[in-house]
Design an enzyme around this catalytic site. Structure first.
Site, short mmCIF file in Angstrom:
data_model
loop_
_atom_site.label_atom_id
_atom_site.label_comp_id
_atom_site.label_asym_id
_atom_site.label_seq_id
_atom_site.Cartn_x
_atom_site.Cartn_y
_atom_site.Cartn_z
N GLU A 133 0.84 -1.21 0.00
CA GLU A 133 0.00 0.00 0.00
C GLU A 133 0.87 1.25 0.00
O GLU A 133 0.59 2.22 -0.70
CB GLU A 133 -0.88 0.04 1.26
CG GLU A 133 -2.14 -0.78 1.18
CD GLU A 133 -3.24 -0.10 0.35
OE1 GLU A 133 -2.93 0.75 -0.49
OE2 GLU A 133 -4.40 -0.46 0.55
N THR A 186 -5.71 7.80 -3.78
CA THR A 186 -5.63 7.83 -2.32
C THR A 186 -4.57 8.84 -1.86
O THR A 186 -4.76 9.57 -0.88
CB THR A 186 -5.30 6.42 -1.79
OG1 THR A 186 -6.36 5.56 -2.20
CG2 THR A 186 -5.19 6.38 -0.28
N1 HSE Z 1 -7.98 4.66 5.19
C1 HSE Z 1 -7.54 4.94 3.85
C2 HSE Z 1 -7.92 6.38 3.55
C3 HSE Z 1 -8.17 3.99 2.89
O1 HSE Z 1 -9.07 6.74 3.78
O2 HSE Z 1 -7.08 7.12 3.05
C4 HSE Z 1 -7.86 4.24 1.45
O3 HSE Z 1 -8.76 3.46 0.65
#
Ligand code: HSE
Length: 313
Positions: A133, A186
């Site tokens: 990630e 993201t």
């Molecule tokens: N928790 C992460 C965010 C998940 O909200 O940035 C990304 O899918």
């Protein structure tokens, strides 16, 4: 006998689930990625091919590809004396808020562990996947990789050391995931997360996060409905997803008991009770709403599902 080849299905996931930024996640029954791995005598991980939705946006570079980075981490933690070649079939569009990179990272870690005859436990696999990630989003969050590996609803108590719990959500929990044709990386969405938060918002969030866990644990969909409220992160990201609040309202008017931003967006997630509402009606309401504004929108009418698993072909 040790495997020389394996194919893994890695599910899409919705992270955050309302108030649980970087903590909660839920695995979806569909869509999913498929990752095929083969043992090679040369060390390291090589990505042979990537096909499927949004494959053009996923790199073959093994230092940046989430599945390859996660698999390399597993090989190095386990001290493997072999390498892996990998083929990736993307069923989950990148930059969707449906855990596309998390699924590939989870699938890569899970598949490498299969070839090694499963020496790593779940927390270690989630930790390895979180490096994948990081390669894609610049942040080592694990709230997509955790449900992608474990299935169900997951809670990350701690990232360092990794400590994740899993609960079975209520069996009649239906989930509609709608994907309007916007891309929200993201990495960009994380820049919107506030650096400081007023204490009354923290209190609100902790209360709602705690009651969401209680609702999941006891199968109380009314409590889940009352708990799905994020006053910190979703409002800050809303400008990245045109018509977000209107689309959520369309889902609720069509029978969902709650609707919220899926992960970092643009996915719009809606929860409903399958005994009382029809997911196809909810999906159509959101789709019609977006199409009325000239935006294509694809929806899945699904439920929560299992984590990564080996498939035979
Ligand atoms: N928790 C992460 C965010 C998940 O909200 O940035 C990304 O899918």
């Amino acid at each position: 006998m040790a495997l020389d080849r394996a194919i893994v299905r890695a599910p899409s996931t919705i992270a955050n689930v309302g108030p649980g930024f970087d903590v909660f996640g839920i695995a979806l029954e569909e869509p999913s990625d498929r990752i095929e791995v083969r043992r090679t005598s040369e060390p390291g991980v090589r990505v042979e091919s990537i096909v499927g939705v949004g494959a053009y946006a996923v790199t073959l570079d093994n230092t940046k590809n989430t599945a390859a980075v996660a698999a390399s981490k597993v090989l190095s933690v386990a001290g493997a004396d072999f390498g892996i070649s990998m083929r990736i079939d993307k069923g989950i569009r990148p930059a969707s808020g449906m855990g596309s990179s998390g699924a590939s990272a989870a699938g890569g870690a899970y598949a490498a562990n299969l070839l090694l005859e499963r020496p790593l436990d779940m927390n270690m696999l989630i930790s390895c996947a979180s490096f994948g990630e990081e390669a894609s989003s610049g942040s080592r969050h694990a709230d997509n990789a955790a449900p992608a590996l474990m299935g169900g609803f997951t809670i990350i108590r701690s990232n360092e050391p990794m400590d994740v719990m899993r609960l079975d959500p209520p069996k009649d929990l239906g989930i509609v995931a709608c994907l309007p044709e916007f891309a929200v990386p993201t990495r960009e969405a994380r820049k919107r997360v506030p650096k400081t938060v007023p204490m009354h918002d923290v209190v609100h969030q902790v209360g709602h996060a705690s009651s969401l866990v209680a609702g999941m644990a006891t199968g109380d969909m009314g409590l889940i409905a009352r708990s799905l409220d994020d006053v910190i992160v979703e409002p800050a990201r809303a400008p990245l997803v045109p018509f977000l609040k209107d689309a959520e309202r369309a889902a609720v008017s069509a029978g969902a008991f709650a609707s919220f931003l899926g992960g970092s967006g643009p996915c719009i997630a809606a929860f409903f009770d399958r005994r009382e509402a029809d997911g196809l009606v909810i999906a159509k309401a959101v789709q019609d709403f977006y199409e009325g504004h000239g935006v294509e929108c694809f929806c899945w009418n699904t439920t929560w599902g299992a984590g990564c698993e080996r498939v035979m072909q």
